[in-house]
Motif scaffolding. Structure first.
Motif, PDB file in Angstrom:
ATOM      1  N   ASP A 225      57.066  20.715  53.330  1.00  0.00           N
ATOM      2  CA  ASP A 225      55.986  21.614  53.759  1.00  0.00           C
ATOM      3  C   ASP A 225      55.544  22.512  52.608  1.00  0.00           C
ATOM      4  N   LEU A 226      56.498  22.991  51.832  1.00  0.00           N
ATOM      5  CA  LEU A 226      56.158  23.865  50.705  1.00  0.00           C
ATOM      6  C   LEU A 226      55.328  23.118  49.662  1.00  0.00           C
ATOM      7  N   LEU A 227      55.717  21.884  49.347  1.00  0.00           N
ATOM      8  CA  LEU A 227      54.990  21.101  48.349  1.00  0.00           C
ATOM      9  C   LEU A 227      53.607  20.708  48.851  1.00  0.00           C
ATOM     10  N   VAL A 228      53.518  20.276  50.109  1.00  0.00           N
ATOM     11  CA  VAL A 228      52.229  19.845  50.665  1.00  0.00           C
ATOM     12  C   VAL A 228      51.255  21.023  50.743  1.00  0.00           C
ATOM     13  N   ASP A 229      51.744  22.189  51.152  1.00  0.00           N
ATOM     14  CA  ASP A 229      50.872  23.364  51.208  1.00  0.00           C
ATOM     15  C   ASP A 229      50.358  23.739  49.819  1.00  0.00           C
ATOM     16  N   HIS A 230      51.158  23.484  48.799  1.00  0.00           N
ATOM     17  CA  HIS A 230      50.740  23.831  47.432  1.00  0.00           C
ATOM     18  C   HIS A 230      49.607  22.929  46.944  1.00  0.00           C
ATOM     19  N   ILE A 231      49.629  21.649  47.329  1.00  0.00           N
ATOM     20  CA  ILE A 231      48.595  20.729  46.843  1.00  0.00           C
ATOM     21  C   ILE A 231      47.433  20.590  47.816  1.00  0.00           C
ATOM     22  N   ARG A 232      47.516  21.240  48.972  1.00  0.00           N
ATOM     23  CA  ARG A 232      46.449  21.096  49.978  1.00  0.00           C
ATOM     24  C   ARG A 232      45.077  21.517  49.450  1.00  0.00           C
ATOM     25  N   PRO A 233      44.942  22.672  48.743  1.00  0.00           N
ATOM     26  CA  PRO A 233      43.601  23.027  48.229  1.00  0.00           C
ATOM     27  C   PRO A 233      43.015  21.956  47.316  1.00  0.00           C
ATOM     28  N   ALA A 234      43.843  21.350  46.467  1.00  0.00           N
ATOM     29  CA  ALA A 234      43.341  20.298  45.577  1.00  0.00           C
ATOM     30  C   ALA A 234      42.936  19.069  46.375  1.00  0.00           C
ATOM     31  N   ALA A 235      43.679  18.749  47.430  1.00  0.00           N
ATOM     32  CA  ALA A 235      43.320  17.607  48.282  1.00  0.00           C
ATOM     33  C   ALA A 235      42.009  17.864  48.995  1.00  0.00           C
ATOM     34  N   GLU A 236      41.804  19.084  49.469  1.00  0.00           N
ATOM     35  CA  GLU A 236      40.541  19.425  50.138  1.00  0.00           C
ATOM     36  C   GLU A 236      39.378  19.409  49.159  1.00  0.00           C
ATOM     37  N   ALA A 237      39.660  19.628  47.883  1.00  0.00           N
ATOM     38  CA  ALA A 237      38.610  19.584  46.859  1.00  0.00           C
ATOM     39  C   ALA A 237      38.278  18.162  46.418  1.00  0.00           C
ATOM     40  N   GLY A 238      39.012  17.162  46.947  1.00  0.00           N
ATOM     41  CA  GLY A 238      38.690  15.764  46.647  1.00  0.00           C
ATOM     42  C   GLY A 238      39.592  15.094  45.632  1.00  0.00           C
ATOM     43  N   ALA A 239      40.752  15.687  45.314  1.00  0.00           N
ATOM     44  CA  ALA A 239      41.661  15.069  44.342  1.00  0.00           C
ATOM     45  C   ALA A 239      42.216  13.760  44.903  1.00  0.00           C
ATOM     46  N   THR A 240      42.441  12.788  44.021  1.00  0.00           N
ATOM     47  CA  THR A 240      42.978  11.498  44.434  1.00  0.00           C
ATOM     48  C   THR A 240      44.480  11.600  44.669  1.00  0.00           C
ATOM     49  N   ALA A 241      45.036  10.546  45.305  1.00  0.00           N
ATOM     50  CA  ALA A 241      46.477  10.524  45.561  1.00  0.00           C
ATOM     51  C   ALA A 241      47.258  10.541  44.246  1.00  0.00           C
ATOM     52  N   HIS A 242      46.747   9.841  43.220  1.00  0.00           N
ATOM     53  CA  HIS A 242      47.417   9.825  41.913  1.00  0.00           C
ATOM     54  C   HIS A 242      47.435  11.229  41.309  1.00  0.00           C
ATOM     55  N   GLN A 243      46.327  11.941  41.391  1.00  0.00           N
ATOM     56  CA  GLN A 243      46.280  13.298  40.855  1.00  0.00           C
ATOM     57  C   GLN A 243      47.204  14.231  41.633  1.00  0.00           C
ATOM     58  N   LEU A 244      47.265  14.041  42.958  1.00  0.00           N
ATOM     59  CA  LEU A 244      48.119  14.896  43.769  1.00  0.00           C
ATOM     60  C   LEU A 244      49.591  14.638  43.475  1.00  0.00           C
ATOM     61  N   ARG A 245      49.957  13.378  43.199  1.00  0.00           N
ATOM     62  CA  ARG A 245      51.342  13.102  42.827  1.00  0.00           C
ATOM     63  C   ARG A 245      51.705  13.805  41.509  1.00  0.00           C
ATOM     64  N   GLY A 246      50.768  13.826  40.570  1.00  0.00           N
ATOM     65  CA  GLY A 246      51.005  14.565  39.329  1.00  0.00           C
ATOM     66  C   GLY A 246      51.223  16.048  39.591  1.00  0.00           C
ATOM     67  N   MET A 247      50.461  16.608  40.541  1.00  0.00           N
ATOM     68  CA  MET A 247      50.648  18.016  40.900  1.00  0.00           C
ATOM     69  C   MET A 247      51.998  18.232  41.576  1.00  0.00           C
ATOM     70  N   LEU A 248      52.438  17.245  42.384  1.00  0.00           N
ATOM     71  CA  LEU A 248      53.755  17.357  43.016  1.00  0.00           C
ATOM     72  C   LEU A 248      54.865  17.385  41.973  1.00  0.00           C
ATOM     73  N   VAL A 249      54.748  16.531  40.967  1.00  0.00           N
ATOM     74  CA  VAL A 249      55.749  16.513  39.894  1.00  0.00           C
ATOM     75  C   VAL A 249      55.782  17.861  39.182  1.00  0.00           C
ATOM     76  N   GLN A 250      54.606  18.390  38.889  1.00  0.00           N
ATOM     77  CA  GLN A 250      54.538  19.671  38.175  1.00  0.00           C
ATOM     78  C   GLN A 250      55.101  20.801  39.034  1.00  0.00           C
ATOM     79  N   THR A 251      54.759  20.814  40.330  1.00  0.00           N
ATOM     80  CA  THR A 251      55.252  21.871  41.223  1.00  0.00           C
ATOM     81  C   THR A 251      56.756  21.778  41.400  1.00  0.00           C
ATOM     82  N   LEU A 252      57.246  20.562  41.618  1.00  0.00           N
ATOM     83  CA  LEU A 252      58.687  20.380  41.803  1.00  0.00           C
ATOM     84  C   LEU A 252      59.453  20.744  40.533  1.00  0.00           C
ATOM     85  N   SER A 253      58.877  20.464  39.373  1.00  0.00           N
ATOM     86  CA  SER A 253      59.526  20.829  38.111  1.00  0.00           C
ATOM     87  C   SER A 253      59.687  22.338  38.001  1.00  0.00           C
ATOM     88  N   GLY A 254      58.704  23.066  38.516  1.00  0.00           N
ATOM     89  CA  GLY A 254      58.802  24.523  38.463  1.00  0.00           C
ATOM     90  C   GLY A 254      59.805  25.109  39.432  1.00  0.00           C
TER      91      GLY A 254
END
Length: 464
Positions: A225-254
């Motif tokens: 839930d924490l990770l999905v909520d973090h990438i939700r704005p980018a998904a609503e802006a039209g980011a692709t699944a590949h781009q969102l996975r990159g954001m998940l990696v970056q968020t999880l790394s932090g």
């Protein structure tokens, strides 16, 4: 809606089958782990079952190869559509009205009697001709304004026309433009919510797909839930699944904290003890750490073991020590441990291998506590396997928590199917990660734990 069930030995393989056959638009309905029937319940192999759904898209008609291609019709601009639908017919009506007025004017002029004298003609003509001449001028003005509107070059919507001194014509033209504008506004008002609903549906489907992949990695619901909520704005802006996975990696790394390599003391000996449950690979890990620091970094290393319980444990470590030409001390009591540490006080690093203890055996863990607390400089690493279930990992960390645990060390990453348990254990118990082991080879199959490496394992492994 097309609904299909996929079965595979691994969850990642089942998800790859879903994406290969149904694409990224597929929505995961359910995922579960099943077990095939065997002989009397034996020899049965588990498998994963994923049910996905896909909304079919309308299929475009196939072109006729024998039919000559026709050029696509030219799309009309808004101005041209307006001209064809409204202003064009109005201009024709105004032309017809003008012709009728001119015909009536000529008829009236022909039938009118000549004036009696010049004075009376001027007086009467002034009063009679003024209204007729004024109406004719107004009609000409209407014609010019309408023709200029029809032939205008403006690309936007025409504004409502206003004709002074022509009360009959103004409502007609203004009403026509309003009639034309209303469908446009209505269409825009209807299309906006429809487009917004489609975008929301697409965003939700992508987020559900990524959440399903994280669940397959056995990440906890809270972390998902924490990770999905973090990438939700980018998904609503039209980011692709590949781009969102990159954001998940970056968020999880932090979110992940790693301890880095073992820090040597400038004027002293670094002492490192490895504890943990039975069968997690502590002895092999000790040999890998010894080779890593003695052979690769050129440090002086000594080995100490308290494992007198497991058959062949001492012999295994003796073999490694002989190959690497390192001293090995076997101790069974706390005083013997203190003597061994004092004997090798000149070394850069002392590695202590301990006997495996069951997390349910609190008495044995208290006995182990005496060894790791006999010297103030001992840094204790808890060694656990990545193949352990999350609930058991929590129990292990809780029971060994009575010891001064400083770091977590995960083994058998090569045997694990998912890595979310590493993230959850780290975040829940606030223990930094130190090393990962990925096989039996000494010293190759050990690596320094990094947040990027763990995030890539969790996100990328399930996305292949």
């Amino acid at each position: 809606m097309l609904v299909k069930t996929f079965q595979a030995e691994q969850m990642s393989e089942a998800l790859r089958m879903v994406k290969a056959e149904m694409g990224l638009d597929a929505m995961i309905l359910s995922s579960k782990k099943e077990r095939r029937k065997g002989i009397l319940g034996f020899f049965s192999k588990p498998y994963f079952e994923v049910t996905a759904a896909l909304e079919p898209r309308p299929v475009a008609p196939r072109p006729n190869p024998y039919q000559e291609e026709q050029p696509p019709p030219r799309e009309l601009s808004t101005r041209e559509e307006f001209q064809n639908s409204m202003l064009g017919p109005l201009a024709r009506e105004v032309r017809e009205l003008k012709q009728r007025v001119e015909a009536l004017t000529r008829k009236d002029a022909a039938s009118a009697a000549p004036p009696a004298d010049k004075g009376q003609r001027g007086e009467a003509g002034g009063e009679a001709e003024a209204p007729r001449t004024f109406a004719k001028e107004e009609l000409e003005e209407i014609k010019k304004l309408l023709y200029s509107a029809v032939g205008a070059k403006d690309n936007g919507l025409p504004k409502a026309l206003s004709f002074p001194m022509a009360d009959a014509a103004e409502p007609v033209v203004s009403g026509a433009i309003e009639t034309f504008a209303k469908p446009l506004h209505a269409t825009a008002a209807t299309a906006a919510p429809a487009a917004s609903a489609a975008a929301d549906e697409r965003t939700q489907m992508v987020l559900e797909l990524l959440a399903a992949e994280l669940r397959a990695a056995e990440l906890s619901p809270a972390a998902i839930d924490l990770l999905v909520d973090h990438i939700r704005p980018a998904a609503e802006a039209g980011a692709t699944a590949h781009q969102l996975r990159g954001m998940l990696v970056q968020t999880l790394s932090g979110m992940v904290k790693c301890a880095g390599s073992v820090r040597m003391k400038k004027n002293g000996t670094k002492i490192m003890a490895v504890v943990g449950p039975t069968g997690v690979g502590k002895t092999t890990t000790i040999a890998k750490l010894a080779a890593l620091h003695a052979l690769n970094r050129g440090l002086s290393v000594a080995l100490v073991t308290t494992d007198n319980f497991r058959v062949g444990a001492v012999e295994q470590l003796k073999t490694y020590a002989k190959i690497m030409d390192l001293p090995l001390e076997v101790v069974s009591t706390v005083p013997e441990m203190q003597e061994a540490l004092a004997a090798h006080a000149d070394k850069d690093l002392i590695l202590i291998d301990t006997a495996g203890r069951s997390p349910k055996d609190s008495e044995r863990i208290e006995e182990l506590k005496g060894f790791v607390e006999c010297h103030p400089g001992i840094e204790t690493y808890l060694c656990v396997s990545a193949t352990t279930r999350p609930r058991e990992l929590d129990e292990i960390v809780a029971m060994f928590g009575s010891l001064p645990i400083a770091r977590l060390l995960f083994t058998k990453l090569d045997e694990s199917e998912s890595y979310g348990c590493i993230v959850d254990t780290h975040l829940k118990h606030k223990l930094p990660l130190s090393y990962f082991t990925t096989g039996q080879k000494v010293p190759e199959d050990i690596e320094l734990a990094t947040a990027r490496r763990l995030a890539t394992l969790v996100v990328k492994e399930v996305a292949r």
